[in-house]
Design an enzyme around this catalytic site. Sequence first.
Site, PDB file in Angstrom:
ATOM      1  N   ALA A  76     -32.741  15.502  -9.743  1.00 21.59           N
ATOM      2  CA  ALA A  76     -31.872  14.579 -10.478  1.00 21.59           C
ATOM      3  C   ALA A  76     -32.731  13.795 -11.459  1.00 21.59           C
ATOM      4  O   ALA A  76     -33.950  13.780 -11.345  1.00 21.59           O
ATOM      5  CB  ALA A  76     -31.186  13.615  -9.509  1.00 21.59           C
ATOM      6  N   ASN A  93     -26.772  16.201 -15.295  1.00 25.40           N
ATOM      7  CA  ASN A  93     -27.711  16.514 -14.218  1.00 25.40           C
ATOM      8  C   ASN A  93     -27.239  15.928 -12.879  1.00 25.40           C
ATOM      9  O   ASN A  93     -27.150  16.636 -11.875  1.00 25.40           O
ATOM     10  CB  ASN A  93     -29.083  15.944 -14.607  1.00 25.40           C
ATOM     11  CG  ASN A  93     -30.207  16.575 -13.830  1.00 25.40           C
ATOM     12  OD1 ASN A  93     -29.993  17.474 -13.023  1.00 25.40           O
ATOM     13  ND2 ASN A  93     -31.410  16.105 -14.060  1.00 25.40           N
ATOM     14  N   SER A 118     -29.351   5.638  -4.235  1.00 20.50           N
ATOM     15  CA  SER A 118     -30.257   4.623  -4.791  1.00 20.50           C
ATOM     16  C   SER A 118     -29.692   3.222  -4.592  1.00 20.50           C
ATOM     17  O   SER A 118     -28.458   3.033  -4.584  1.00 20.50           O
ATOM     18  CB  SER A 118     -30.413   4.887  -6.292  1.00 20.50           C
ATOM     19  OG  SER A 118     -31.030   3.793  -6.912  1.00 20.50           O
ATOM     20  N   TYR A 142     -27.297   5.268 -14.418  1.00 20.93           N
ATOM     21  CA  TYR A 142     -27.953   6.000 -13.328  1.00 20.93           C
ATOM     22  C   TYR A 142     -27.310   5.634 -11.984  1.00 20.93           C
ATOM     23  O   TYR A 142     -26.927   6.508 -11.188  1.00 20.93           O
ATOM     24  CB  TYR A 142     -29.452   5.676 -13.331  1.00 20.93           C
ATOM     25  CG  TYR A 142     -30.161   6.039 -12.066  1.00 20.93           C
ATOM     26  CD1 TYR A 142     -30.364   7.370 -11.724  1.00 20.93           C
ATOM     27  CD2 TYR A 142     -30.613   5.049 -11.184  1.00 20.93           C
ATOM     28  CE1 TYR A 142     -31.010   7.703 -10.537  1.00 20.93           C
ATOM     29  CE2 TYR A 142     -31.258   5.376 -10.010  1.00 20.93           C
ATOM     30  CZ  TYR A 142     -31.450   6.701  -9.684  1.00 20.93           C
ATOM     31  OH  TYR A 142     -32.077   7.033  -8.515  1.00 20.93           O
ATOM     32  N   LYS A 146     -24.936   7.907  -9.074  1.00 20.23           N
ATOM     33  CA  LYS A 146     -25.150   7.996  -7.617  1.00 20.23           C
ATOM     34  C   LYS A 146     -23.885   7.552  -6.865  1.00 20.23           C
ATOM     35  O   LYS A 146     -23.522   8.115  -5.827  1.00 20.23           O
ATOM     36  CB  LYS A 146     -26.356   7.139  -7.218  1.00 20.23           C
ATOM     37  CG  LYS A 146     -27.679   7.623  -7.809  1.00 20.23           C
ATOM     38  CD  LYS A 146     -28.086   8.971  -7.241  1.00 20.23           C
ATOM     39  CE  LYS A 146     -29.364   9.504  -7.830  1.00 20.23           C
ATOM     40  NZ  LYS A 146     -29.721  10.831  -7.334  1.00 20.23           N
ATOM     41  N   GLY A 285     -29.636  -3.125 -18.153  1.00 17.14           N
ATOM     42  CA  GLY A 285     -29.192  -2.663 -16.835  1.00 17.14           C
ATOM     43  C   GLY A 285     -30.051  -3.106 -15.671  1.00 17.14           C
ATOM     44  O   GLY A 285     -29.801  -2.729 -14.528  1.00 17.14           O
ATOM     45  N   ASP A 286     -31.091  -3.916 -15.911  1.00 20.32           N
ATOM     46  CA  ASP A 286     -31.975  -4.354 -14.821  1.00 20.32           C
ATOM     47  C   ASP A 286     -31.404  -5.557 -14.074  1.00 20.32           C
ATOM     48  O   ASP A 286     -31.024  -6.557 -14.695  1.00 20.32           O
ATOM     49  CB  ASP A 286     -33.348  -4.768 -15.389  1.00 20.32           C
ATOM     50  CG  ASP A 286     -34.364  -3.649 -15.305  1.00 20.32           C
ATOM     51  OD1 ASP A 286     -34.101  -2.644 -14.614  1.00 20.32           O
ATOM     52  OD2 ASP A 286     -35.431  -3.782 -15.941  1.00 20.32           O
TER      53      ASP A 286
END
Length: 329
Positions: A76, A93, A118, A142, A146, A285-286
């Site tokens: 991934a 992916n 994650s 991301y 998930k 995105g953090d």
Amino acid sequence: MRILITGGAGYIGSHVVHDLLERNYEILVCDNFSTGNKKNIVKHEHYKLIEGDFRDPDILNAIIDFKPKVVFHFAASKAAGESMINPIKYSNNNIRGTLFLLEKMIENEIQYFIFSSSAAVYGEPEYLPIDENHPRNPTNYYGFTKKVIEDNLEWLSKLTDLKYASLRYFNAAGYDIKGRVLGLENQPQNLLPIVMETLIGERQEMEIFGNDYPTPDGTCIRDYIHVNDLSNAHLLAMDYIIKNHANIVVNLGSEKGISVMEMIQTAEELTKKKLNYRIGQRRAGDAAKLLASSKKAKELLKWNPLYSDVKTILLTMWSVYQKNYHILS
Ligand code: UDP
């Protein structure tokens, strides 16, 4: 027992491969080497490799023909920052690829699936430490990919015989304490490989993505978990879902928070090298702070992380980087 490992030449997959071989299972690794490393190919009588992308129908048929009992799915894309810039890579992916694999597994009555999820599924924490009941509101694409797979797994396992473990990794770090894994990641985007590349001189400098977060030193706090501890959790999770014929969703973290700045300072102290960094903009995105509760994994899997102190994490990484760059320690 036969086990298929997608992404088995990658960072976490290659560690799990060694631990599975130690248990004498028959392993088939499928890897397209986009970020995996040929140095992680293992010479062992129980190890086979198919080089290629599991999204290619011919490759998918070939790996399913191996008739694995369990599939570990590591292949991934995993860079949260990149997923905000190139989401299509991640939908293709991580979402489409994984669904494609799950469909084939179900059609072929392969029941057991170990999924690399994650902490990014949680997004900005509403409380800390984060347990598995924390709402899932990813702040980067991301994490969303998930979450989509987790939701599908929940449905598919109700409607079919599929059983799964969804392992919500916090920040995977370190290298094999037994020195069995030597291949570095290609084009790493996570903090610690970048710190190592900068210390070793492969990069001129690195950037800290923001120092104006609401944390004591202004840099983001993460929970780093040693890859050998992660690997061990995978084996325990596999045993659990087979024995109980049940699903499990667990956090895997060290339950200790460390800031980007603290990590850099500790790396400088341990390697006795100056790290050239500058403070840059925040990365999209953090979350400011992520910290796991791993109580559930400890209770249900009897998981006991042994190597996830910052010193072991950094020194095992440094040793592999030194070997790759032929620096005598
Ligand atoms: N980070 C950084 N510079 C880099 C790479 C990462 O400052 O070159 C920061 C990043 O913003 C985050 C932390 O290091 O706060 C860990 O990032 P990583 O991508 O390794 O993991 P994630 O944020 O996805 O948990």
